[in-house]
Write a protein that holds these residues in place. Structure first.
Motif, short mmCIF file in Angstrom:
data_model
loop_
_atom_site.label_atom_id
_atom_site.label_comp_id
_atom_site.label_asym_id
_atom_site.label_seq_id
_atom_site.Cartn_x
_atom_site.Cartn_y
_atom_site.Cartn_z
N VAL A 58 0.95 -1.44 0.02
CA VAL A 58 -0.02 -0.01 0.12
C VAL A 58 0.90 1.19 0.07
O VAL A 58 2.09 1.20 0.30
N ARG A 59 0.50 2.17 -0.30
CA ARG A 59 0.82 3.72 -0.44
C ARG A 59 0.42 4.38 0.87
O ARG A 59 -0.33 4.47 1.23
N LEU A 60 1.68 4.78 1.44
CA LEU A 60 1.56 5.68 2.74
C LEU A 60 1.08 6.94 2.56
O LEU A 60 1.66 7.78 1.88
N GLN A 61 0.07 7.38 3.04
CA GLN A 61 -0.72 8.65 2.87
C GLN A 61 -0.42 9.60 4.36
O GLN A 61 -1.16 9.37 5.16
N PHE A 155 12.73 19.19 -8.57
CA PHE A 155 13.25 17.68 -7.75
C PHE A 155 12.25 17.29 -6.81
O PHE A 155 12.09 18.06 -6.00
N LYS A 156 11.86 15.84 -7.12
CA LYS A 156 10.85 15.22 -5.89
C LYS A 156 11.41 13.87 -5.96
O LYS A 156 12.01 13.29 -6.92
N PHE A 157 11.08 13.26 -4.73
CA PHE A 157 11.17 11.76 -4.66
C PHE A 157 10.39 11.16 -3.90
O PHE A 157 9.74 11.66 -3.14
N THR A 158 10.25 9.96 -4.05
CA THR A 158 9.36 9.06 -3.13
C THR A 158 10.03 8.31 -2.27
O THR A 158 11.06 7.59 -2.53
N THR A 159 9.50 8.20 -0.97
CA THR A 159 10.31 7.47 0.20
C THR A 159 9.84 6.03 0.06
O THR A 159 9.03 5.82 -0.44
N GLY A 181 6.16 5.32 0.59
CA GLY A 181 5.89 6.37 1.41
C GLY A 181 5.46 7.78 0.64
O GLY A 181 4.62 7.42 -0.42
N ARG A 182 5.63 8.89 1.17
CA ARG A 182 5.22 9.88 0.30
C ARG A 182 6.02 10.66 -0.80
O ARG A 182 7.19 10.11 -0.85
N ASN A 183 5.63 11.53 -1.57
CA ASN A 183 6.19 12.16 -2.66
C ASN A 183 6.68 13.26 -2.08
O ASN A 183 5.95 14.37 -1.38
#
Length: 698
Positions: A58-61, A155-159, A181-183
């Motif tokens: 699942v994706r962390l919100q 620049f962004k990244f996903t944990t 995780g989040r972006n």
């Protein structure tokens, strides 16, 4: 850009990459809830690669602090809850004070001029510790935050979410860093991470490293934090492109390192993120990089751009087998090992999710060394050195792999171990070795070249490894032609392909079937192969093989090289010939001798063949016109030369076909073979790999 591919926008590429990862997670990965084996897909191990199970993916919100366990209610067991693990004794943390520090080097600006020259200089001493720290005499004038927020707009990244606990490492309980995780932007992640730190310690400042080390292991064992977030393997660099930035314009800028003249990876024509191109690692309090060794036993270099310190633990490469033995016997239970023997722990460790306190290693006499890395400092890991660690708070690091000449013997060991596990390699080892050796051969023809002792040791490793490879391939071709296992010979224009059976990379020669879907390396008994498409076997051979054999023969005239090769043979070094090593023991009785003439004796009706290029290829004293009536250049996709000399997923194209190949003689049962490759403690005094008799295959 690879020829023939459509150029997509960054946003579209990011979405496609996310979909690709989800698909791979669904198909390949192991779920936390049910029993399954470790996947056989190679992942790049720049330090913190992760695998994701489908059922809990699942994706962390929200951030790690506010993460709700209800997101993983479908799992049979809460993967975040801590439990007492008796085999990891963490009540007394006095052992943290018993781990010695690794060497620390402070080069002058003059010594700092060329990183690979400097690393060659310190390697004989530093490699004994597995890791070392280098304090840079140059400072970045443009901070990493400014680079990532201004120079790299958008620049962004996903944990990834990491459970902060120990595991039993049995069928029911193992740790997997699986959850997205989040972006974040760089600034947003920094705010979140600093908030977590200040809530815990009521301070925004740094705390002593010894205190943070005890805090980490106490938290892992019985603390209240469920999880942390970590942005690992983020493509990009935080070195500035500004001409006024002294560090960014130096050769220590990790974007430049793999292409330096002494770097073996400069010979790769296509970049590999994290290997030839650096990746970013952006952490928070107690972010983890689990125990692992670099892909292909490469070197790695990590630069700390900014933020809180990191604690590193390193095990010297000469103790890698002892490390794996301890992990197998005292960390893992047998039901998590997918293979028997010495490869069992190595296979699971490739997942890069195994964390345990290093006091277990100390108790079993495995040497461990420690480094506390601060901003402005480099940490080097040497070939085959296992390492792990954690962050003391928000920070940003950057890492890349590299290789120099002394790496080749250990790279051969890694290739052999991947073959035993049937894993597709990430690098074309054979191609790199041949190219480096032929360049060295050309340079030796020049006069008045002044080589340093470190260069000469590097050359020794290249020469000895190359002689072993060429000797094996010459002997294998002699055996194939003598047995008439191949009915035709064609030029090899495919660069590197992967063997259908053992996944080894083939650059100089390979055998294929009439449908061109089953390339096989020369390490298998070709006559016994029974392809579904028939019994026609064609030997594909590079047309510069004679030049390579001449270079190897020239290298072997050096007394030191010939003696090194003889020692390897006496010690049962089968890095290049396994699993055909036992078969070759009878070759002398059959009339074989090194570099002898190989007569191409084919059936009369196909002994003369014409080339599509109209060329005549000389082989030994035989002159053959190679017929490509059976050689179809349009089938290069099936033979996949792996886009400019690097490997890609050829196995996905032909893997199902391989199951139909019957009678694969000489593959043997690798599970019960002792092949492992304990290297000399000082690989720079004896940089050519020699195996002890009890370590050799079969």
């Amino acid at each position: 850009m690879v020829e023939g591919r459509v150029c997509l926008s960054k946003e579209v590429r990011n979405e496609l990459e996310l979909l690709k990862r989800k698909r791979l997670h669904r198909i390949k990965s192991e779920t936390v809830c049910g029993p399954s084996g470790v996947t056989n897909m190679m992942s790049r191990s720049g330090g913190d690669a992760l695998r994701a199970p489908a059922s809990c993916g699942v994706r962390l919100q929200g951030n790690a602090e506010s993460f709700s366990r209800s997101n993983v209610a479908s799992c049979e067991k809460d993967v975040f809850s801590k439990r007492k693990v008796d085999k990891f004794y963490t009540s007394d943390l006095e052992w943290t004070e018993k781990i010695p520090e690794c060497p620390v080097y402070c080069p002058t600006k003059e010594e700092f001029e060329d990183p690979l020259v400097y690393l060659q200089k310190i390697a004989p001493e530093a490699s004994k510790y597995g890791i070392c720290k280098i304090i840079s005499p140059l400072s970045a004038t443009v901070p990493a935050g400014a680079v990532l927020m201004k120079e790299k707009a958008g620049f962004k990244f996903t944990t990834r979410v990491q459970p902060l606990r120990l595991a039993e490492w049995d069928t029911d309980d193992r740790v997997t860093f699986f959850m997205s995780g989040r972006n974040y932007t760089f600034r947003d992640f920094e705010k979140m991470a600093n908030k977590v730190f200040s809530r815990r310690y009521y301070s925004a400042g740094c705390l002593p490293a010894t205190y943070m080390e005890k805090e980490f292991w106490h938290e892992i064992a019985c603390g209240k934090m469920d999880s942390v977030e970590y942005a690992c393997d983020v493509e990009g660099s935080a070195f500035s492109s500004s001409p006024s930035d002294l560090l960014g314009t130096s050769k220590w800028n990790l974007k430049k390192l793999s292409r330096l003249p002494k770097s073996t990876l400069r010979l790769l024509e296509t970049a590999i993120p994290g290997v030839t191109d650096p990746m970013l690692y952006i952490g928070m309090l107690f972010s983890i990089f689990a125990w692992h060794v670099e892909d292909h036993y490469l070197y790695s270099i990590n630069y700390h751009h900014c933020g809180a310190s990191k604690t590193w633990y390193g095990v010297p490469g000469h103790s890698a087998l002892r490390f794996e033995k301890v992990v197998k016997e005292h960390v893992y239970t047998n039901d998590v090992l997918s293979v028997d023997g010495e490869d069992g722990a190595f296979d699971v460790l490739l997942g890069k999710t195994t964390l345990f306190p290093p006091n277990i290693l100390l108790e079993h006499d495995v040497p461990v060394y420690k480094a506390v890395q601060n901003p402005g400092e480099f940490v080097i890991t040497f070939p085959r050195a296992y390492h792990a660690g954690f962050s003391h708070g928000f920070n940003c690091g950057e890492a890349v792999n590299f290789a120099i000449g002394d790496w080749f013997p250990l790279g051969a060991v890694a290739c052999l171990r991947y073959a035993h596990l049937n894993r597709v390699p990430l690098l074309p080892h054979e191609e790199l070795l041949c190219k480096e050796a032929m360049l060295l051969n050309s340079s030796l023809e020049l006069e008045d070249l002044d080589y340093s002792p470190a260069d000469l040791a590097s050359h020794h490793s290249i020469k000895a490894s190359f002689v072993k490879l060429i000797s094996f391939l010459h002997r294998a071709r002699w055996s194939i032609m003598k047995s008439r296992a191949c009915t035709s010979v064609s030029p090899n224009y495919h660069r590197t392909v992967v063997c259908t059976l053992c996944k080894r990379d083939c650059y100089i020669a390979f055998v294929n079937c009439s449908c061109y879907s089953h390339p096989v390396c020369l390490r298998h008994d070709i006559k016994s192969l029974d392809f579904p498409c028939g019994s026609h076997h064609c030997l594909f051979l590079r047309d510069d093989v004679r030049e390579m054999e001449a270079a190897a023969k020239k290298f072997e005239q050096d007394n030191a090289i010939s003696k090194a090769v003889e020692r390897q043979a006496e010690n049962g070094d089968d890095m290049y010939s396994y699993p055909l090593s036992n078969k070759f023991q009878n070759d002398v009785e059959d009339g074989y001798f090194p570099y002898c003439e190989i007569n191409v004796d084919l059936k009369p009706e196909i002994a003369t063949m014409t080339s599509a290029r109209g060329q005549t290829v000389e082989y030994g004293h035989n002159s053959l016109s190679h017929n490509t009536g059976n050689f179809r250049p349009e089938l290069t996709d099936a033979l996949s030369s792996f886009a400019a000399s690097t490997l890609c997923s050829f196995v996905e194209q032909v893997g199902s076909s391989a199951k139909n190949v019957q009678g694969l003689a000489n593959l043997g049962n690798t599970n019960d073979k002792r092949f492992c490759e304990e290297v000399p403690e000082n690989t720079y005094e004896s940089s050519v790999l020699c195996l002890s008799r009890e370590d050799r295959p079969g």
